[in-house]
Design an enzyme around this catalytic site. Structure first.
Site, PDB file in Angstrom:
ATOM      1  N   ARG B  23      -2.183  -2.300  -0.295  1.00 26.84           N
ATOM      2  CA  ARG B  23      -1.549  -1.371   0.582  1.00 26.84           C
ATOM      3  C   ARG B  23      -2.142   0.013   0.055  1.00 26.84           C
ATOM      4  NH1 ARG B  23       3.205  -0.213   1.052  1.00 26.84           N
ATOM      5  NH2 ARG B  23       4.151  -1.223  -0.800  1.00 26.84           N
ATOM      6  N   THR B  24      -2.449   1.001   1.109  1.00 33.52           N
ATOM      7  CA  THR B  24      -2.650   2.245   0.494  1.00 33.52           C
ATOM      8  C   THR B  24      -1.510   2.930  -0.073  1.00 33.52           C
ATOM      9  OG1 THR B  24      -4.100   2.437   2.253  1.00 33.52           O
ATOM     10  CG2 THR B  24      -3.791   4.418   0.946  1.00 33.52           C
ATOM     11  N   LEU B  25      -1.631   3.358  -1.189  1.00 33.75           N
ATOM     12  CA  LEU B  25      -0.369   3.943  -1.973  1.00 33.75           C
ATOM     13  C   LEU B  25      -0.593   5.338  -2.144  1.00 33.75           C
ATOM     14  CD1 LEU B  25       0.311   1.227  -4.439  1.00 33.75           C
ATOM     15  CD2 LEU B  25       1.570   1.639  -2.488  1.00 33.75           C
TER      16      LEU B  25
END
Lengths: 277, 246
Positions: B23-25
């Site tokens: 996931r994009t954090l």
């Protein structure tokens, strides 16, 4: 058409290159009661004959709103028609939701045709037994399409399907060249006159037909009984050569009971000529 | 370390760790503001060509405004790789639209709404595309200008800006924008906004492009620089008012 050894499965070709099950499905369309569509540059009118199973029941719905800018009239197995209308509504609303913009009718009919084609190429399916007259708008204006159980679709200026549609088609063929520039009112009048042709003798009353209109800047809607009757009154006053003598006088409501012979409309359509659609 | 507990089959902790890293954090290479306005013939959109890597101004030749189909312009601030991903989605979309070849085409409104759906759905999966997008275009004589954020907030307006532009450029636009600006006045207005951003936004660089979209199509200018002035008297002795500071 006669039975032959190639007509059991939809996936069996005949030696002459025909798929008989598909053709039989197209026969089912011819058995349904008539549906008519016409279009001008900016409007589409769909009209149909109201057919009831018996005097006790209400008539079947044959025209459906798919979206504000698309409507469909069906002839044939109404159950199949209902299912396909639901599919069309679903496609239309999904497109609206994602793009906030109406689905162009030309793209909808291609989706519909592709869906019908699948049923002509799977051994565990059968073709849809319903013909659909789809009227709608896209960027280039108003369009009328006919979707066939075979998976083909065609665009028309005017068309009629169902039983005794040939009579309506003859009428439309005489007048279609003027439709593109017609006003909405003239288009509606022509639709109702075409319906009258399919009744072949029965008095035309507003209770016998359903008419719907859609156009650029005019969402799909049905005409109410009064408006239809008003249009009927404008031309039923003028006796024409085709009309039976004694019918069609200036009465606002058509006289009941005196409708003459051939009162039943629905059952027993053996008199349908095996015409090509 | 902040982690979200994603409720999945708890037996497999290795799988959970893998899912987290997918996931994009946080964003890595980012673009700064986009400023866009409607004008007489269509829409004007300005952006600089910088891609920052944290506080380093690392890339100086990134085009952050691209043409989409025949009718639209897309500008993005935020993660550059996510912007490239969005361009791929739109490429597929416009390709399929062209393949219909039926006289209908996706206009800026349709593309804006499509992007809103994409951004919002990604946000709901806790895997956002880390961008704020500006979508401008003209179709059938009507101009359209809208914005979508990384959490799916979406709206239309006569002038929009992203990031620092919201704070520094929008006030100028609120005062000085009016309908039917000429092309020259529009460019002057955008340059005024970009100059303020250049002075005050640390991640801005002095190399910008202005893109124009009208009924005829898209034009993106060659990169150029703004003239700046640093000879203010207070800059000569900046600590005059506060001895001892730097």
């Amino acid at each position: 058409m006669f039975r032959n050894q190639y007509d059991t499965d939809v996936t069996t070709w005949s030696p002459t290159g025909r798929l008989f099950q598909v053709e039989y499905a197209m026969e089912a369309v011819k058995q349904g009661s008539a549906a008519i569509g016409l279009r001008s540059r900016s409007h589409v009118v769909l009209a149909c004959v109201n057919k009831a199973q018996s005097e006790l029941s209400s008539h079947q719905r044959k025209i459906f709103k798919v979206d504000d800018h698309i409507g469909v009239a069906i002839a044939g197995l109404t159950a199949d028609g209902r299912v396909l209308s639901r599919y069309m509504r679903s496609e239309s609303i999904n497109h609206s939701f994602t793009y906030e913009s109406p689905l162009p009718v030309g793209r909808l009919v291609v989706h519909l045709a592709d869906k019908a084609q699948v049923c002509t190429q799977r051994s565990w399916k059968r073709p849809y037994g319903v013909g659909l007259l789809v009227g709608g708008l896209d960027e280039s204006g108003a369009h009328l399409y006919y979707n066939c159980p075979s998976g083909n679709y065609f665009e028309y200026q005017a068309f009629a399907i169902g039983s005794r549609s040939q009579a309506a088609k003859t009428y439309l063929e005489r007048k279609f060249e003027s439709f593109q520039e017609s006003s909405k009112e003239d288009l509606i009048k022509d639709a109702i006159m075409a319906i009258r042709e399919t009744l072949q003798g029965e008095t035309l009353k507003s209770s016998l037909c359903t008419v719907s209109v859609l156009g650029v800047d005019e969402p799909f809607h049905f005409l109410d009984q009064e408006s239809i009757q008003k249009v009927i009154d404008t031309f039923e006053k003028v006796p024409e050569e085709e009309e039976d003598a004694g019918e069609g006088e200036a009465e606002p409501e058509a006289a009941p009971g005196a409708a003459g012979t051939g009162e039943q409309g629905g059952s027993g359509d053996q008199d349908v000529a095996p015409m090509e659609i | 370390m902040t982690t979200f507990t994603v409720p999945i089959d708890n037996g497999d902790s290795v799988r959970i760790a893998e899912e987290e890293s997918q996931r994009t954090l946080y964003p890595y290479v980012t673009g700064t503001s986009i400023v866009a306005i409607k004008y007489k013939d269509g829409v004007l959109m300005a952006s600089d060509m910088g891609g920052s890597y944290g506080s380093t101004l690392r890339y100086k030749n990134i085009e952050r405004v691209k043409a989409i189909g025949k009718h639209s312009l897309l500008g993005a601030s935020g993660e550059i790789s996510d912007f490239q991903e969005i361009l791929r989605y739109l490429d597929e979309l416009t390709l399929n639209d062209n393949m219909w070849d039926d006289g209908n085409s996706l206009g800026p409104k349709e593309i804006h709404n499509y992007l809103t759906r994409v951004m919002y759905n990604r946000r709901n999966k806790f895997n956002p595309l880390w961008n704020t997008l500006v979508l401008g275009g003209v179709k059938n004589g009507k101009s359209y200008l809208g914005m979508v954020s990384m959490i799916g907030v979406s709206f239309e307006d006569d002038h929009v800006a992203t990031g620092f532009g919201n704070h520094l450029a929008r006030p100028i636009l609120r005062d000085e924008w009016h309908a039917d600006l000429s092309f020259e006045d529009g460019v002057k207005l955008l340059e005024k906004c970009m100059r303020v951003l250049l002075y005050r936004d640390r991640s801005a660089i002095n190399k910008l492009q202005i893109a124009k979209i009208t009924e005829e199509g898209v034009t993106v200018s060659q990169p150029y620089s703004l003239k700046t002035f640093w000879e203010f008297s207070s800059f000569h002795n900046p600590t005059a008012g506060a001895e001892g500071s730097w």
